[in-house]
Write a protein that holds these residues in place. Structure first.
Motif, short mmCIF file in Angstrom:
data_model
loop_
_atom_site.label_atom_id
_atom_site.label_comp_id
_atom_site.label_asym_id
_atom_site.label_seq_id
_atom_site.Cartn_x
_atom_site.Cartn_y
_atom_site.Cartn_z
N UNK A 1 0.91 -1.17 0.53
CA UNK A 1 -0.35 -0.12 -0.24
C UNK A 1 1.01 1.70 0.30
N UNK B 1 -0.04 3.83 1.32
CA UNK B 1 0.15 4.75 2.41
C UNK B 1 0.66 4.11 3.81
N UNK B 2 0.98 2.70 3.04
CA UNK B 2 1.94 1.82 4.40
C UNK B 2 3.11 2.16 4.27
N UNK C 1 4.21 4.50 3.39
CA UNK C 1 4.53 6.28 3.31
C UNK C 1 4.94 6.82 4.97
N UNK D 1 -9.11 10.55 3.25
CA UNK D 1 -8.86 9.13 3.30
C UNK D 1 -8.22 9.27 1.47
N UNK D 2 -6.75 8.16 1.54
CA UNK D 2 -6.05 8.43 0.19
C UNK D 2 -7.76 7.28 -0.75
N UNK E 1 -3.01 1.97 -5.63
CA UNK E 1 -2.94 2.25 -4.11
C UNK E 1 -1.53 1.98 -4.32
N UNK F 1 8.19 -4.62 4.85
CA UNK F 1 7.10 -4.94 5.89
C UNK F 1 6.30 -4.13 5.07
N UNK F 2 5.71 -3.52 4.18
CA UNK F 2 4.60 -3.12 3.99
C UNK F 2 4.37 -3.99 3.04
N UNK G 1 4.24 -7.57 3.92
CA UNK G 1 3.69 -7.88 5.11
C UNK G 1 2.69 -7.87 5.85
N UNK G 2 2.39 -6.79 5.59
CA UNK G 2 0.66 -5.72 5.41
C UNK G 2 0.30 -6.20 4.68
N UNK H 1 -3.80 -4.68 1.34
CA UNK H 1 -5.58 -5.05 1.87
C UNK H 1 -7.02 -4.02 1.32
N UNK H 2 -5.91 -3.45 0.59
CA UNK H 2 -7.65 -2.56 0.06
C UNK H 2 -7.31 -2.90 -1.53
N UNK I 1 -11.44 -8.44 -1.73
CA UNK I 1 -11.80 -9.22 -1.10
C UNK I 1 -12.24 -10.07 -1.85
#
Lengths: 362, 391
Positions: free
Chosen positions: B308, B310-311, B313, B333-334, B351, B380-381, B383-384, B387-388, B391
């Motif tokens: 993401x 966002x993540x 950033x 909200x982005x 995104x 890291x990002x 691994x997160x 998410x958007x 699904x």
């Protein structure tokens, strides 16, 4: 520790974030955008989902001196909380959306993402105590205590949660906010359900579920006493707004005893028929050993506690109440506490499936 | 600290800052008739001339505004209104689909409230408008087109548009053509007269000047209804007391950056190319977005699959690396970038994007800091999770 502060824009979460920073943690503030369309959610100082709340949260983060981001959780919130809320009512149950939000959003979706991004914990402004012993306890401020809506959290979730306000009364939190120069110090408390803009739950459900007329029947005689526009509009224990055509034979008021979605029937009866002495519940979160545990149980948000003995086995929780309780609605949580001078300790919780009367009426 | 967000705003040039401070010490409203007013007016008019000289315009064509957003609104709305007044059936407004929101939202507003028929010009996967497509539109609707707006260079992915070519097509059909050049001035060659555009937006804080001052360069023969009514300053097109120190510093920044452009472009392009090479070497599956050739010198824009924006950033910010997802914010909200989406990217890729933009003060050390932090942040990002993504 690297700590993520969930900041609603209210006074509690702002002070919680400030305290976490003061305790030496590396704190990052996050506001959760929960509304798909902010205009449709509560405005002003009442909810936690509006543009104004987001700005309040950002301003507080700036004053505290921490980074601040907005995370868009609208889809998750809608799926896990709003849709669930509607489905639960449609199934004849009475959900608690705040509890659900803690379980699925703050301490699942947000926590999981935070951990993946390298954070160690999520800090919130909930009024509950979570000390070094890992036990969840009621807040010092019993009027503001939120342990009931946090009792659903598992051990793993609690291990990554921080509630720095539990030892503080709301008045002291407000005073501290003012002393820290946080403009939200005087912001009114949030109330009610954030995603129902006008507070009209029945109207909200009617918009989602449509009108579904059905019968209101007497629980003892089976006689039809009236009609309703949708069984979801009723809650166990409800007395007002039944609009029954036929007066009760004994002239006494009648209460909603049960809701049966399959037949779309609302069953009513006299007050004593609401009394239950056994509560069964599902999906228990239990921190104690199994077996018969003497404790106190709380059966609804802000409800009184009742002494009981609780058994947990095979995914079910059964509570035998020492004094009968009334208005026990499926879908609400039963939370078990052990009284303690350091704050009543949460032993566990589960989702109520039924309340029954085992012993004969006195 | 590594500031890699010059497309958002630039540090002020020392000479612009000095000019600002000197002018701010003087009193005088440029509209006043006394000596103090004359002093202020002289500063303003000299500034107008300095800007006109380096931008290929006549001084009288430079209309000072409160920044780029105001100039974009003035051009799109003002020219639309004036052209509609001349011919009430002339209601079509054309804008590229990758415009900044200062143009996009102004044009949408005209559609919702003023009866405009809005046409968005598509772009290719590099973000370029196709002149053939535009020519077809002019052939089909020429009579009805009130105004056209296509940015000189994109603020997110840095793609430079074929403005002279597009402007010539519009001009041949008698249609006023506006271009938002806030990202372009001082970066690529921009000459108002030569380009053939009717109106051009530039702003101070993207080229080392102050925030809150910009200009619309508006051809003498172009009718434009004002947004702001009042004292009749700026050819009666933009009323309001002029911000003398802001205008002075703006002019110094425009002049300095345009004069230094060649040297700047060489240096920053080389630095940008090195950044791109190192990022792609470190994160091999990163996608370099935009046009590799026709692009702003300082712009490097990537998608990082599985992340993401966002993540990334958040993680880079925590290590003192300042960049941008380049996307617009709605309710804080982005949203997935409309630019990337218009270029054919899917939601997930849009995104997952991040913009690094270099400027006059960027150095090799900024790149070193970014490359030290980036691999860990991407890991890291990832691994997160994205998410958007659906699904």
């Amino acid at each position: 520790m690297r700590v993520l502060a969930a900041m609603s824009g209210g006074v509690d979460s702002a002070v919680a974030a400030a305290r976490a920073k003061e305790a030496g943690h590396d704190v990052t503030g996050v506001h959760l955008a929960l509304a798909r369309n902010p205009q449709t959610y509560r405005t002003g100082a009442r909810g936690c989902c509006t543009l104004e709340d987001s700005r309040d949260a950002r301003r507080a983060a700036d004053v505290i001196g921490i980074p601040f981001y907005v995370w868009d959780m609208a889809d998750e919130f809608h799926a896990s909380v709003v849709d669930d809320f509607v489905e639960e009512y449609a199934a004849g149950r009475t959900p608690n959306p705040c509890l659900r939000c803690n379980e699925k959003i703050k301490f699942e979706a947000v926590l999981d993402r935070a951990v993946a991004l390298g954070f160690d914990a999520v800090v919130t402004g909930h009024h509950a105590r979570l000390g070094a012993d890992g036990l969840l306890r009621r807040s010092v401020d019993l009027a503001k205590d939120q342990s009931y809506v946090l009792a659903v959290l598992t051990r793993e979730q609690l291990d990554r949660a921080m509630f720095p306000l539990g030892d503080w009364t709301k008045d002291r939190v407000r005073a501290e906010a003012a002393a820290r120069g946080l403009a939200v110090a005087d912001k009114p408390d949030s109330h009610d359900i954030c995603f129902i803009a006008d507070g009209d739950t029945r109207g909200f459900l009617e918009g989602r579920l449509g009108s579904a007329p059905g019968d209101i029947v007497d629980g003892r005689s089976g006689e039809k006493l009236g009609t309703h526009n949708g069984a979801y509009g009723y809650t166990i224990g409800q007395r007002k707004g039944l609009n029954l055509r036929v007066p009760a034979a004994d002239g006494r008021p009648r209460y909603v005893l049960s809701i049966t979605p399959v037949t779309n029937t609302v069953t009513v009866g006299p007050r004593e028929d609401l009394e239950v002495d056994t509560v069964t519940a599902t999906r228990p979160i239990w921190h104690e050993a199994s077996g018969d545990v003497r404790c106190e149980v709380q059966l609804r948000a802000h409800g009184d506690v009742v002494p009981a003995s609780v058994t947990v086995s095979e995914g079910n929780l059964t509570a035998r109440l020492e004094t009968p309780a009334r208005g026990i609605a499926a879908g609400q949580a039963i939370v078990a506490y052990r009284p303690d001078p350091g704050g009543d300790i949460v032993l566990g919780s589960a989702t109520i499936t039924a309340g029954t009367r085992e012993s004969a009426h006195a | 600290m590594a500031y890699l967000d010059h497309a958002a705003t630039t540090p002020m040039l020392p000479e612009a800052l000095d000019a600002y401070a000197a002018a701010a010490r003087e009193i005088g409203n440029p509209s006043s008739l006394h000596a103090a007013g004359r002093g202020a007016r002289r500063l303003v008019e000299e500034s107008r001339e300095r800007i006109a000289a380096v931008i290929g315009a006549r001084p009288s064509e430079v209309i000072f505004t409160g920044g780029g957003t105001e100039a974009d609104n003035l051009a799109t709305k003002g020219i639309f209104w004036a052209r509609r007044d001349e011919d009430p059936t002339r209601l079509r407004v054309v804008a590229s689909s990758v415009e900044h929101h200062a143009v996009l939202d102004a044009v949408d507003w005209l559609g919702r409230h003023e009866g405009a028929e809005v046409t968005h010009l598509p772009v290719d996967d590099a973000g370029r408008v196709d002149p053939e497509e535009f020519a077809g539109l002019v052939r089909a609707h020429g009579e009805q087109i009130a105004v056209v707006s296509v940015q000189w260079a994109n603020n997110e992915v840095g793609t430079v548009q074929p403005i002279p070519e597009l402007a010539a097509l519009a001009s041949a059909a008698g249609i006023p053509f506006h271009t938002d050049a806030v990202q372009a001035v001082g970066q690529v060659p921009v000459d108002f007269a030569e380009s053939g555009v009717a109106a051009l937006t530039l702003t101070g804080h993207k080229l080392g000047g102050p925030v809150g001052v910009g200009a619309l360069v508006l051809g003498r023969d172009v009718s434009c209804t004002p947004l702001l009514h009042g004292g009749g300053q700026e050819r009666d097109v933009r009323s309001g007391t002029l911000d003398t120190p802001g205008v002075v510093a703006f002019a110094v920044a425009v002049e300095t950056s345009v004069r230094a452009r060649l040297e700047y472009a060489d240096r920053v392009t080389a630095l940008r190319d090195e950044l791109v090479r190192r990022v792609l070497a470190t994160v091999p599956d990163a996608i370099y977005n935009g046009d590799p050739e026709r692009r702003l010198p300082g712009n490097a824009h990537f998608s990082f699959p599985g992340c993401e924006g966002d993540a990334l950033l958040l993680l880079l910010d925590a290590q003192g690396i300042y960049c941008s997802t380049g996307s617009a914010c709605s309710a804080g909200v982005a949203q997935p970038s409309h630019v990337l989406l218009a270029m054919g990217a899917d939601d997930a890729r849009a995104r997952s994007s991040l913009r690094f933009s270099l400027g006059h003060d960027s150095t090799e050390a900024d790149l070193d800091a970014l490359l030290a932090a980036l691999p860990g942040a991407v890991e890291r990002a990832r691994r997160a999770g994205a998410w958007k993504t659906p699904r």
